[in-house]
Design an enzyme around this catalytic site. Structure first.
Site, PDB file in Angstrom:
ATOM      1  N   HIS A  32       0.790  -1.154  -0.015  1.00 53.20           N
ATOM      2  CA  HIS A  32      -0.008   0.125   0.047  1.00 53.20           C
ATOM      3  C   HIS A  32       0.914   1.293   0.020  1.00 53.20           C
ATOM      4  CE1 HIS A  32      -3.174  -2.535   2.277  1.00 53.20           C
ATOM      5  NE2 HIS A  32      -3.485  -2.429   1.014  1.00 53.20           N
ATOM      6  N   LYS A  56     -15.221  -8.214   5.153  1.00 53.41           N
ATOM      7  CA  LYS A  56     -14.260  -8.423   5.770  1.00 53.41           C
ATOM      8  C   LYS A  56     -14.273  -7.893   7.265  1.00 53.41           C
ATOM      9  CE  LYS A  56     -10.710  -7.786   2.264  1.00 53.41           C
ATOM     10  NZ  LYS A  56      -9.720  -7.031   1.449  1.00 53.41           N
ATOM     11  N   ARG A 105      -2.175  -6.632  -8.152  1.00 59.77           N
ATOM     12  CA  ARG A 105      -0.927  -7.510  -7.837  1.00 59.77           C
ATOM     13  C   ARG A 105      -0.832  -8.610  -8.896  1.00 59.77           C
ATOM     14  NH1 ARG A 105      -2.870  -8.525  -1.960  1.00 59.77           N
ATOM     15  NH2 ARG A 105      -4.745  -8.543  -3.086  1.00 59.77           N
ATOM     16  N   SER A 143      -3.054  -7.605   3.295  1.00 57.28           N
ATOM     17  CA  SER A 143      -3.387  -7.303   4.513  1.00 57.28           C
ATOM     18  C   SER A 143      -3.940  -8.694   5.379  1.00 57.28           C
ATOM     19  CB  SER A 143      -4.265  -6.425   4.751  1.00 57.28           C
ATOM     20  OG  SER A 143      -4.069  -5.319   4.403  1.00 57.28           O
TER      21      SER A 143
HETATM   22  O1  PNS Z   1      -8.910  -3.246   0.414  1.00 60.31           O
HETATM   23  P1  PNS Z   1     -10.162  -3.699   0.112  1.00 60.31           P
HETATM   24  O2  PNS Z   1     -10.911  -4.464   1.027  1.00 60.31           O
HETATM   25  O3  PNS Z   1     -10.046  -4.614  -1.363  1.00 60.31           O
HETATM   26  O4  PNS Z   1     -10.990  -2.423  -0.572  1.00 60.31           O
HETATM   27  C1  PNS Z   1     -12.411  -2.519  -1.005  1.00 60.31           C
HETATM   28  C2  PNS Z   1     -13.066  -1.258  -0.711  1.00 60.31           C
HETATM   29  C3  PNS Z   1     -13.155  -0.899   0.491  1.00 60.31           C
HETATM   30  C4  PNS Z   1     -12.489  -0.215  -1.543  1.00 60.31           C
HETATM   31  C5  PNS Z   1     -14.665  -1.623  -1.136  1.00 60.31           C
HETATM   32  O5  PNS Z   1     -15.231  -2.533  -0.388  1.00 60.31           O
HETATM   33  C6  PNS Z   1     -15.558  -0.021  -1.000  1.00 60.31           C
HETATM   34  O6  PNS Z   1     -15.262   0.543  -2.003  1.00 60.31           O
HETATM   35  N1  PNS Z   1     -16.285   0.006   0.073  1.00 60.31           N
HETATM   36  C7  PNS Z   1     -16.882   0.996   0.077  1.00 60.31           C
HETATM   37  C8  PNS Z   1     -18.464   0.677  -0.330  1.00 60.31           C
HETATM   38  C9  PNS Z   1     -18.689   0.838  -1.821  1.00 60.31           C
HETATM   39  O7  PNS Z   1     -18.586   2.105  -2.362  1.00 60.31           O
HETATM   40  N2  PNS Z   1     -18.932   0.040  -2.709  1.00 60.31           N
HETATM   41  C10 PNS Z   1     -19.462   0.032  -4.016  1.00 60.31           C
HETATM   42  C11 PNS Z   1     -18.067  -0.536  -4.773  1.00 60.31           C
HETATM   43  S1  PNS Z   1     -18.326  -2.199  -5.168  1.00 60.31           S
END
Ligand code: PNS
Length: 176
Positions: A32, A56, A105, A143
């Site tokens: 990150h 998660k 990745r 993570s």
């Molecule tokens: O690090 P991650 O867990 O892959 O990140 C995922 C994240 C937090 C970016 C995603 O779950 C997110 O955007 N959450 C906020 C809710 C949202 O906007 N969802 C619509 C996109 S599918």
């Protein structure tokens, strides 16, 4: 081919280019951090945005994650850290931001990231997602893997920024 007028607007615009780097960051890894540093060289401003991923479980609260990231990026002048409990596109609308950056990745990330990029673009067609290839040395890092190694007593040196190693190790002793 006729170039649509909005292209000229973009090219000529003096508007500050803010990119949002969203994620769970539970915890932040060196992968990150690498994306943040490279992103900060490419865009005028980066907002690292800690969001809730409903799929998660968290080792750290959202507030703790923000505090840990702030400690690590302290000194990077064009990097801010914020959190939001809601849709990413809603946060971006409030900030008047149109760019999301994500690290990619391997092939395995692609499907998930592709789906999220298309969903965000469907929710707000002004939004573009820019993917940055993760540096090869961090391509295995996540993570979840860091949490697993820490919980099972392995060394996380080199996996997360030095400044947060103790916090992750300490929390992993009580996190199941
Ligand atoms: O690090 P991650 O867990 O892959 O990140 C995922 C994240 C937090 C970016 C995603 O779950 C997110 O955007 N959450 C906020 C809710 C949202 O906007 N969802 C619509 C996109 S599918």
């Amino acid at each position: 081919m006729v170039i649509p007028p909005f292209v000229f607007t973009v090219v000529r615009s003096n508007k500050m280019r803010t990119a949002i780097y969203p994620g769970s960051f539970d915890p932040m890894t060196n992968g990150h951090l690498d994306i943040i540093i490279r992103g900060a060289k490419t865009f005028d401003e980066i907002i690292v945005l800690v969001l809730v991923n409903p799929d998660k479980d968290g080792m750290f609260s959202i507030e703790e994650r923000v505090e840990l990231i702030k400690r690590v990026v302290d000194g990077l002048k064009n990097v801010k850290v914020q959190s939001y409990k809601g849709l990413l596109v809603d946060f971006m609308k409030k900030q008047n931001a149109q760019i999301i950056i994500k690290g990619l990745r391997a092939i395995s990330d692609f499907e998930y990231e592709f789906q999220m990029a298309l969903m965000n673009n469907k929710l707000d067609s002004n939004i573009e997602t820019f993917f940055m290839m993760t540096r090869a040395e961090y391509s295995y890092l996540s993570s979840s893997a860091v949490k697993q190694v820490a919980i099972l007593g392995g060394s996380i040196k080199g996996l997360v920024p030095e400044k947060i190693i103790d916090d992750v190790v300490k929390r992993s002793r009580t996190f199941k």
